[in-house]
Scaffold this motif. Structure first.
Motif, PDB file in Angstrom:
ATOM      1  N   LEU A  15       0.830  -1.202   0.000  1.00 46.78           N
ATOM      2  CA  LEU A  15       0.000   0.000   0.000  1.00 46.78           C
ATOM      3  C   LEU A  15       0.869   1.258   0.000  1.00 46.78           C
ATOM      4  CD1 LEU A  15      -2.789   1.256   0.067  1.00 46.78           C
ATOM      5  CD2 LEU A  15      -2.757   1.040   2.549  1.00 46.78           C
ATOM      6  N   LEU A  16       1.937   1.255   0.797  1.00 41.06           N
ATOM      7  CA  LEU A  16       2.840   2.410   0.820  1.00 41.06           C
ATOM      8  C   LEU A  16       3.530   2.595  -0.530  1.00 41.06           C
ATOM      9  CD1 LEU A  16       4.463   2.124   4.365  1.00 41.06           C
ATOM     10  CD2 LEU A  16       2.919   3.906   3.546  1.00 41.06           C
ATOM     11  N   GLN A  17       3.927   1.503  -1.169  1.00 44.38           N
ATOM     12  CA  GLN A  17       4.546   1.604  -2.495  1.00 44.38           C
ATOM     13  C   GLN A  17       3.554   2.179  -3.505  1.00 44.38           C
ATOM     14  OE1 GLN A  17       5.884  -2.382  -3.246  1.00 44.38           O
ATOM     15  NE2 GLN A  17       7.785  -2.114  -2.125  1.00 44.38           N
ATOM     16  N   PHE A  18       2.314   1.726  -3.447  1.00 39.01           N
ATOM     17  CA  PHE A  18       1.289   2.244  -4.356  1.00 39.01           C
ATOM     18  C   PHE A  18       1.068   3.732  -4.131  1.00 39.01           C
ATOM     19  CE2 PHE A  18      -3.115   3.562  -4.870  1.00 39.01           C
ATOM     20  CZ  PHE A  18      -3.262   3.392  -6.242  1.00 39.01           C
ATOM     21  N   LEU A  19       0.910   4.140  -2.870  1.00 38.30           N
ATOM     22  CA  LEU A  19       0.688   5.559  -2.569  1.00 38.30           C
ATOM     23  C   LEU A  19       1.872   6.410  -3.003  1.00 38.30           C
ATOM     24  CD1 LEU A  19      -1.031   5.280   0.927  1.00 38.30           C
ATOM     25  CD2 LEU A  19      -2.087   5.947  -1.255  1.00 38.30           C
ATOM     26  N   SER A  20       3.069   5.862  -2.876  1.00 34.66           N
ATOM     27  CA  SER A  20       4.263   6.583  -3.300  1.00 34.66           C
ATOM     28  C   SER A  20       4.244   6.827  -4.808  1.00 34.66           C
ATOM     29  CB  SER A  20       5.512   5.797  -2.906  1.00 34.66           C
ATOM     30  OG  SER A  20       6.670   6.423  -3.402  1.00 34.66           O
ATOM     31  N   VAL A  21       3.941   5.798  -5.575  1.00 35.94           N
ATOM     32  CA  VAL A  21       3.893   5.924  -7.034  1.00 35.94           C
ATOM     33  C   VAL A  21       2.752   6.856  -7.439  1.00 35.94           C
ATOM     34  CG1 VAL A  21       3.435   4.675  -9.187  1.00 35.94           C
ATOM     35  CG2 VAL A  21       4.991   3.716  -7.481  1.00 35.94           C
ATOM     36  N   ALA A  22       1.583   6.689  -6.836  1.00 35.56           N
ATOM     37  CA  ALA A  22       0.433   7.534  -7.162  1.00 35.56           C
ATOM     38  C   ALA A  22       0.720   8.988  -6.822  1.00 35.56           C
ATOM     39  CB  ALA A  22      -0.805   7.043  -6.411  1.00 35.56           C
ATOM     40  N   SER A  23       1.418   9.207  -5.724  1.00 31.69           N
ATOM     41  CA  SER A  23       1.763  10.566  -5.306  1.00 31.69           C
ATOM     42  C   SER A  23       2.690  11.224  -6.315  1.00 31.69           C
ATOM     43  CB  SER A  23       2.429  10.525  -3.926  1.00 31.69           C
ATOM     44  OG  SER A  23       2.989  11.775  -3.603  1.00 31.69           O
ATOM     45  N   GLN A  24       3.669  10.493  -6.799  1.00 31.30           N
ATOM     46  CA  GLN A  24       4.625  11.053  -7.756  1.00 31.30           C
ATOM     47  C   GLN A  24       3.954  11.332  -9.097  1.00 31.30           C
ATOM     48  OE1 GLN A  24       8.210   8.705  -7.943  1.00 31.30           O
ATOM     49  NE2 GLN A  24       8.321   8.574  -5.715  1.00 31.30           N
TER      50      GLN A  24
END
Length: 122
Positions: A15-24
């Motif tokens: 979930l953190l990896q997904f949020l990181s990519v979505a944020s960028q």
């Protein structure tokens, strides 16, 4: 919450990896912008937290013996601006005593692995 070995820690990492990519992707942010550094720091903190808070139990070789609350702060444009991780309920008694067939926190074994053979004898 959930049963031991249910995948709570791994799900959190994904979930953190997904949020990181979505944020960028939310705004055109340079690859090494401030937001990317914050996101990377949050993602890279997991192994450190696990070393200090995970241990081998009779049910799981890498069982989290603590809980954590992860707060992410987002900018108006959708980038991760900051965050914090708070740990709680650490099994402090595990430092001095373990159930048979269980081990102490991983960090102690990692520290001992770095000793020279003569130091281990002391």
């Amino acid at each position: 919450s959930g049963e031991t070995g249910a995948g709570k820690t791994e799900s959190t990492k994904l979930l953190l990896q997904f949020l990181s990519v979505a944020s960028q992707r939310s705004v055109s942010v340079p690859a090494l912008g401030t937001g990317a550094h914050v996101e990377q720091a949050i993602l890279e903190s997991s192994p450190v937290m696990e070393a200090f808070g995970n241990a081998k139990t009779v049910y799981n070789n890498n069982s989290s013996r603590f809980g954590k609350f992860i707060q992410l702060d987002f900018s108006e444009s959708g980038n991760i601006d900051g965050g914090c991780i708070v740990d709680y309920l650490l099994e402090k008694n595990r430092v001095v005593r373990q159930v048979p067939a269980e081990r102490n926190f991983h960090v102690f074994y990692a520290l001992l692995a770095g000793l020279e053979p003569e130091q281990k004898g002391e």
